[in-house]
Scaffold this active site. Structure first.
Site, PDB file in Angstrom:
ATOM      1  N   HIS A 175       0.825  -1.204   0.000  1.00 17.04           N
ATOM      2  CA  HIS A 175       0.000   0.000   0.000  1.00 17.04           C
ATOM      3  C   HIS A 175       0.866   1.264   0.000  1.00 17.04           C
ATOM      4  CE1 HIS A 175      -2.977  -3.020   1.471  1.00 17.04           C
ATOM      5  NE2 HIS A 175      -3.765  -2.313   0.677  1.00 17.04           N
ATOM      6  N   ASN A 176       1.634   1.411  -1.061  1.00 14.99           N
ATOM      7  CA  ASN A 176       2.587   2.508  -1.179  1.00 14.99           C
ATOM      8  C   ASN A 176       2.194   3.433  -2.332  1.00 14.99           C
ATOM      9  OD1 ASN A 176       3.381   1.031  -3.519  1.00 14.99           O
ATOM     10  ND2 ASN A 176       4.749  -0.200  -2.241  1.00 14.99           N
TER      11      ASN A 176
ATOM     12  N   HIS B 123       1.332   1.729  -5.648  1.00 23.24           N
ATOM     13  CA  HIS B 123      -0.031   1.187  -5.670  1.00 23.24           C
ATOM     14  C   HIS B 123      -1.028   2.304  -5.938  1.00 23.24           C
ATOM     15  CE1 HIS B 123      -3.716  -0.848  -4.489  1.00 23.24           C
ATOM     16  NE2 HIS B 123      -3.895   0.041  -3.518  1.00 23.24           N
TER      17      HIS B 123
ATOM     18  N   HIS C 102      -6.940   7.129  -1.981  1.00 19.02           N
ATOM     19  CA  HIS C 102      -7.714   6.092  -1.292  1.00 19.02           C
ATOM     20  C   HIS C 102      -6.939   5.333  -0.222  1.00 19.02           C
ATOM     21  CE1 HIS C 102      -5.555   3.197  -3.777  1.00 19.02           C
ATOM     22  NE2 HIS C 102      -6.102   2.235  -3.070  1.00 19.02           N
ATOM     23  N   ASP C 103      -5.596   5.363  -0.234  1.00 19.60           N
ATOM     24  CA  ASP C 103      -4.814   4.632   0.771  1.00 19.60           C
ATOM     25  C   ASP C 103      -3.771   5.528   1.450  1.00 19.60           C
ATOM     26  OD1 ASP C 103      -5.823   2.050   1.045  1.00 19.60           O
ATOM     27  OD2 ASP C 103      -4.788   1.322  -0.740  1.00 19.60           O
TER      28      ASP C 103
ATOM     29  N   GLN D  93      -4.370 -16.422  -4.622  1.00 18.56           N
ATOM     30  CA  GLN D  93      -4.737 -15.822  -5.897  1.00 18.56           C
ATOM     31  C   GLN D  93      -6.088 -16.329  -6.391  1.00 18.56           C
ATOM     32  OE1 GLN D  93      -1.915 -16.590  -9.066  1.00 18.56           O
ATOM     33  NE2 GLN D  93      -2.070 -14.501  -9.789  1.00 18.56           N
TER      34      GLN D  93
END
Length: 508
Positions: A243-244, A247, A283-284, A444
């Protein structure tokens, strides 16, 4: 016996340690423990000048003041962290044993190689405790705990600031250059490869998105203010595995691509397009790498602040509008009160919709209205905007395998960090994050079958331009996990009908 001189930085001070090469590992650690004023239950971490973790042992390479090591102390009163002293020199004893076997046999037996592999793996796990910073376990100069949500950076604060300013300078220098038409067109496709772009270049491409959708003219945004805003967004994404900022860029780029691919420019107002793109971008923000379940179980500050209700997503929204509250970053500054209210409300709805706990609720609502969808209906449009942000957020598997697979590795690394921390703190372990139970194929296929396919399939019903006849979903449901991975690797099969059609559409 020669003496080694080690230069290292600890607590903001450049220190020097001196020891003989034949010292025990325990003695060497005691030297650094004393220099750092660490207690017996503190874990030491040493980084070399390139930022890689190095083992604190007698084999530590001597260096100069200019190439100093960096020593950090991780504080913990958890009994499970305190290891028996014998482990300090296990690696040395194993190396010595291997040398003796080599003298007698001329080669290392298989069992010795296997033992070395286990020890090396265990050592990496013990040393890779960087994620403990999110628990507030790093010591600062005053031996106070840092905020759970302000992780200690890998490099000294000044270096982080210098690195960011370097990105800013590159961004501003490149922002005046003309992006080629080929890149602009590729940016509009879902097969865009994020891995080949540097951070400053991604900021330039984000600027291109805002300009090509004509947001600057429509909302009277000054270019300098947009650049300040984009840079502040970049600074507020943490250096964590998944979540960087990269992303953030991928999600925003997918949203941008979908806007063009589905011709939403002629179906929704520009203000709604602005809401979706900016929501994807924000969003993050300041994601700590630990999900809402962890926040709630650990009773973190965020969980307490937001009463266990979407703590992360509420935090992302708050950080976004904190950035927008700065005059030099306020891209909403020249809007009317009504426009500002519309955008703020829309961004809050879209970002809160990314909480996976609300996934079924939002998807079921979309299923109900999809057969009678009306682009002039306010409620219908709001649900669609949430769906579009959600689709963009989980769209990695809709990209070519070469782009998607590295993201899965990043995600699993972040998941495993969380489950390791949960075990360390005695919290319930999130099942799909447990490194001892989860494999790449299982994570996955489950995600694709139960989350991605249902969401993307509904979207293709609303946008026939995305529809394509293919058997990907049936193939996924029929084959086992290992067969699926083999099939995907051998045939470059994408993960869903949506992914296949996106690739076909973008290649026309």
């Amino acid at each position: 016996m020669t003496t080694k001189i080690i230069h290292f930085m600890v607590n903001g001070k450049l220190e020097q340690a001196e020891f003989r090469a034949d010292c025990s590992a325990a003695d060497v650690r005691d030297v650094f423990r004393a220099a750092a004023e660490a207690g017996p239950h503190h874990i030491l971490k040493m980084y070399n000048s390139s930022g890689s973790v190095v083992n604190i042992s007698p084999r530590l390479e001597a260096n100069s003041e200019r190439s100093y090591y960096r020593l950090e102390v991780v504080a913990s009163d958890l009994q499970s962290v305190a290891m028996p002293p014998e482990l300090d020199d296990m690696e040395y004893r194993l190396h010595h044993l291997e040398s003796k076997v080599m003298e007698d046999m001329g080669k290392s037996p298989d069992i010795m190689c296997e033992l070395k592999s286990h020890v090396e793996s265990f050592k990496r796990k013990l040393e890779s405790v960087e994620h403990l910073s999110w628990m507030g376990l790093f010591k600062d100069d005053g031996d106070q705990q840092l905020s759970k949500f302000s992780p200690k950076p890998k490099t000294p604060q000044l270096s982080v600031q210098e690195e960011r300013q370097q990105v800013r300078r590159k961004f501003l220098n490149m922002s005046s250059l003309q992006v080629t038409e080929e890149v602009r067109e590729h940016l509009k496709t879902p097969i865009f490869d994020n891995w080949q772009w540097e951070e400053a270049e991604m900021l330039v491409l984000l600027q291109v998105m805002y300009m090509d959708l004509d947001f600057l003219t429509a909302f009277h945004i000054e270019l300098e203010v947009l650049q300040n805003f984009l840079f502040e967004v970049y600074c507020h994404y943490n250096n964590i595995p998944f979540h960087n900022f990269q992303h953030c860029f991928c999600v925003t780029q997918m949203m941008y691509g979908l806007i063009w691919l589905t011709d939403l420019r002629n179906k929704l107002g520009r203000i709604d397009l602005f809401v979706m793109l900016t929501s994807a971008l924000c969003h993050d923000l300041d994601h700590p790498g630990y999900n809402n379940v962890y926040q709630i179980n650990a009773q973190t500050d965020l969980a307490l602040r937001y009463n266990d209700i979407s703590p992360l997503e509420n935090h992302h929204c708050a950080v976004a509008f904190g950035i927008l509250s700065k005059p030099e970053c306020n891209i909403l500054n020249n809007l009317t009160c009504e426009q500002y209210k519309h955008i703020r409300g829309g961004m809050i709805r879209c970002i809160l919709a990314t909480d996976m706990a609300r996934h079924n609720e939002i998807l079921n609502k979309f299923k109900l209205i999809q057969p009678v969808f009306d682009f002039t209906n306010k409620e219908h449009k709001e649900v669609l905007m949430k769906i579009m942000v959600k689709v963009s957020d989980i769209s990695n598997e809709a990209r070519p395998m070469a782009v998607a697979e590295p993201w899965l590795d990043c995600l699993l690394q972040e998941f495993f960090n969380q489950s390791d921390t949960e075990k360390l703190k005695g919290l319930p372990v999130t099942p799909f994050m447990d490194r001892d139970k989860v494999s790449k194929p299982s994570s996955q296929t489950s995600f694709i079958r139960f989350v991605l396919l249902p969401l993307f399939s509904e979207l293709t019903k609303l946008f026939p331009c995305l529809e394509v006849k293919c058997h990907c979903a049936h193939t996924l449901n029929r084959c086992s996990q290992n067969q699926y991975v083999h099939h995907r690797r051998s045939s470059l099969l994408l993960s869903s009908p949506f992914a296949m059609c996106l690739l076909l559409q973008s290649s026309r």
